[in-house]
Design an enzyme around this catalytic site. Structure first.
Site, PDB file in Angstrom:
ATOM      1  N   CYS A 183      41.988 -26.527 -91.382  1.00 43.69           N
ATOM      2  CA  CYS A 183      41.214 -27.351 -90.447  1.00 43.69           C
ATOM      3  C   CYS A 183      40.565 -28.542 -91.130  1.00 43.69           C
ATOM      4  O   CYS A 183      39.979 -29.404 -90.469  1.00 43.69           O
ATOM      5  CB  CYS A 183      40.161 -26.493 -89.763  1.00 43.69           C
ATOM      6  SG  CYS A 183      40.857 -24.985 -89.099  1.00 43.69           S
ATOM      7  N   HIS A 186      38.962 -29.124 -80.794  1.00 41.13           N
ATOM      8  CA  HIS A 186      39.289 -28.937 -82.209  1.00 41.13           C
ATOM      9  C   HIS A 186      40.801 -28.835 -82.434  1.00 41.13           C
ATOM     10  O   HIS A 186      41.319 -27.775 -82.791  1.00 41.13           O
ATOM     11  CB  HIS A 186      38.563 -27.686 -82.723  1.00 41.13           C
ATOM     12  CG  HIS A 186      38.764 -27.404 -84.189  1.00 41.13           C
ATOM     13  ND1 HIS A 186      38.996 -28.386 -85.136  1.00 41.13           N
ATOM     14  CD2 HIS A 186      38.764 -26.221 -84.876  1.00 41.13           C
ATOM     15  CE1 HIS A 186      39.142 -27.817 -86.325  1.00 41.13           C
ATOM     16  NE2 HIS A 186      39.010 -26.520 -86.194  1.00 41.13           N
TER      17      HIS A 186
END
Lengths: 386, 386
Positions: free
Chosen positions: B85, B332
């Site tokens: 991420c 996200h």
């Protein structure tokens, strides 16, 4: 922009390494390069790792963290870079840029792939092509390169035997490489009679599915002699892109990304192709070894088969190609290949290549390709700083 | 080492974007940033793309080639970088290093993830953890962060309501963000009563599965005013690693990679945490937003819940956090997040953030995390060059 040198290199044996895990492979190569360079772990400022598809091959992304962790290097920043089979050379390139920038002094650039933990590697490899326009239509990499080969034969009269010769030369060289997956000779006849994979390519035209890792240590050129008596200097790092899908190219028989990257690299290094003493090219399939000879400028377009047949790419030829055995015979763990090429050229320029040594090699080149040429890189390395 | 500036930014809407493909997403963001910067395609020297797992999400590796191809940028070199991420901020960092080095002048740093084309995103996301020691034992990301949350509650008396407040503040801010996936308010009660995901975390403690892309254009600081009246200057780029597996940490309630990267970044920029006017932090789960407030140094360890409860992270608080809505409410899309954070801080420092504007913001910070903190980056941006 600082000049950059390679002060340590290492690679694992390439092959079907059932007893060695992904993390063990990269640690073996990384720690080997650290040892070869004479640095200590505390000197390391950053690490780059080339890897094509750990997600599909070993269900593991975020390998940068895994690697710095498993090598005991935390909190050193570690970054994975990827451009299919060119991933390794991109790790080299990012390492070079980072040292050149002054952001870090000592950087490890590594590459790794563990391909034999899946039942069939082909679907993962196919993700290097255009998924929507190629892979989902059934095209695999052998079939894409087979189309290139067929067209090259049609346009230039390249023969089946000339293609086979790429593999024959590679296997000849690999017998002297202790890290090679296939360290034995083969004959033209054996290539021609091996199983058809995608006509006209047979099994022995194709690089294998391999596990392996390789690593190099980089530092500012001005500091190199602190660590080693035989630094290898980076004279050029160039990268270029082309269409990912084959059908979008103007000419299927040229990898334009190779041509663009080669021109940039020659200009940056201030050399011509005639100055290159030894080269590692990306011959994932025999046809690609042939294209590389042409697109890097060793001979004119269409003449690649002829110069290979004439022995000019052999270790004692006019422009030795792949003394390591190349992707075909050293093996091709995708993300490791670009770094293994840099290891081989470093050994050649140090004069440490044993029975596969190219006599008096002073300037060397590596050429790494992603997909069918959507990405290409060219690096030029030299024994002398100037 | 040259100073670097951001001269253009863009992001797509984040959300479940069924009608937009992977390649369309990145092209929209990339071309948007080019337009915002006033450069032309010919100016671009290189491109970096952060992406966690296109291989597992859309069966496509070698996305760097796909992207330069689909954006019409060939033969510009394009490189994918990955650290789960944190991939987006690594693309930003590689772009910064490349411009700083002098290797290229104009670089696009982008991020993209297309997560909704798979039935279940969880197995792909789990590849950011240690596959052998965590994922294969059944640990998912919610469960790993739930353990961190539980321990933080045990050690410091952090309450369930304080965790929920991270999401409440994010959703409040997101209603003013036209790119947010969830642009609406929620209440503490709603967070507490939403479905349990991994005790103590409920659905509304967790960032969503998202599609999206974002891009920024970088150039040497000295050239920035040729292109824009409102360049944003890069004052620091720092990255750090920690153990990939949670059980190897000395302290589960601290992300050491965040602390190390933050210290490096403050030193590089010559600022302290008190100088930071606005921050985008990595709150993939509410607990991570809370840890960030502590590990970046806004408050001492253990006090994160208290300062969030007191409203200090709100847009009009002492240290505004995530005016964009954060990972929870902006969305996200893994590889895009680090770049979207840089877009938001750029808008804030330009004074272009509309109803979510932090008054008089001059120095901003982004904080991006890979996995459970195996990788962390901190970037500090400023409206003023000096």
């Amino acid at each position: 922009m600082r000049d950059v040198a390679i002060i340590g290199v290492a690679q694992t044996k390439f092959g079907e390494l059932w007893d060695t895990s992904f993390r063990e492979l990269i640690a073996e190569a990384g720690l080997g390069a650290i040892k070869d360079s004479g640095i200590s772990g505390d000197d390391i400022g950053a690490m780059y790792v080339g890897n094509m598809s750990s997600g599909l091959f070993v269900d593991q992304e975020h390998i940068a963290s895994l690697i710095s962790d498993h090598m005991g290097l935390n909190p050193v920043p570690c970054t994975r870079v990827e451009a299919a089979c060119a991933s390794g050379s991109l790790a080299l390139r990012q390492g070079i840029i980072t040292v050149a920038s002054g952001y870090e002094d000592i950087v490890i650039s590594a590459g790794v792939e563990k391909m034999t933990d899946v039942v069939d590697a082909t679907p993962a490899i196919a993700t290097a092509s255009d998924q929507e326009w190629e892979a989902q239509q059934g095209a695999t990499f052998p079939s894409l390169y087979a189309m290139i080969a067929r067209r090259h034969m049609y346009e230039y009269g390249t023969t089946r035997e000339q293609l086979a010769e790429v593999s024959v030369v590679n296997h000849h060289n690999a017998q002297y490489n202790p890290y090679a997956q296939f360290p034995f000779e083969i004959t033209t006849e054996k290539v021609l009679n091996s199983s058809k994979v995608a006509d006209p390519l047979t099994l022995l035209d194709c690089s294998p599915v391999s596990d392996g890792a390789a690593a190099v240590v980089l530092c500012p050129a001005e500091d190199a002699h602190k660590y080693t008596d035989t630094p290898i200097y980076v004279k050029a790092s160039a990268q270029s892109s082309d269409s990912i899908a084959l059908h979008d190219r103007k000419d299927m028989t040229t990898l334009n990304a190779t041509k663009v990257a080669a021109k940039k690299a020659y200009d940056m290094a201030g050399v011509t192709v005639k100055d290159i003493d030894v080269t590692e090219v990306h011959d994932c399939f025999s046809i690609n070894g042939l294209l590389a000879v042409e697109d890097l400028g060793f001979t004119e377009k269409g003449n690649g088969g002829k110069v290979i047949e004439d022995g000019q790419t052999r270790i004692d030829g006019d422009f030795p190609i792949n003394p390591s055995g190349g992707l075909k015979a050293r093996g091709h763990p995708l993300g490791a290949t670009g770094i293994a090429q840099a290891c081989e050229i470093s050994w050649q320029l140090r004069g440490d290549a044993g029975k596969r040594q190219v006599d008096g090699a002073e300037i060397g080149m590596t050429h790494n390709v992603g997909g069918t040429g959507g990405t290409a890189t060219v690096h030029i390395l030299s024994r002398d700083q100037n």
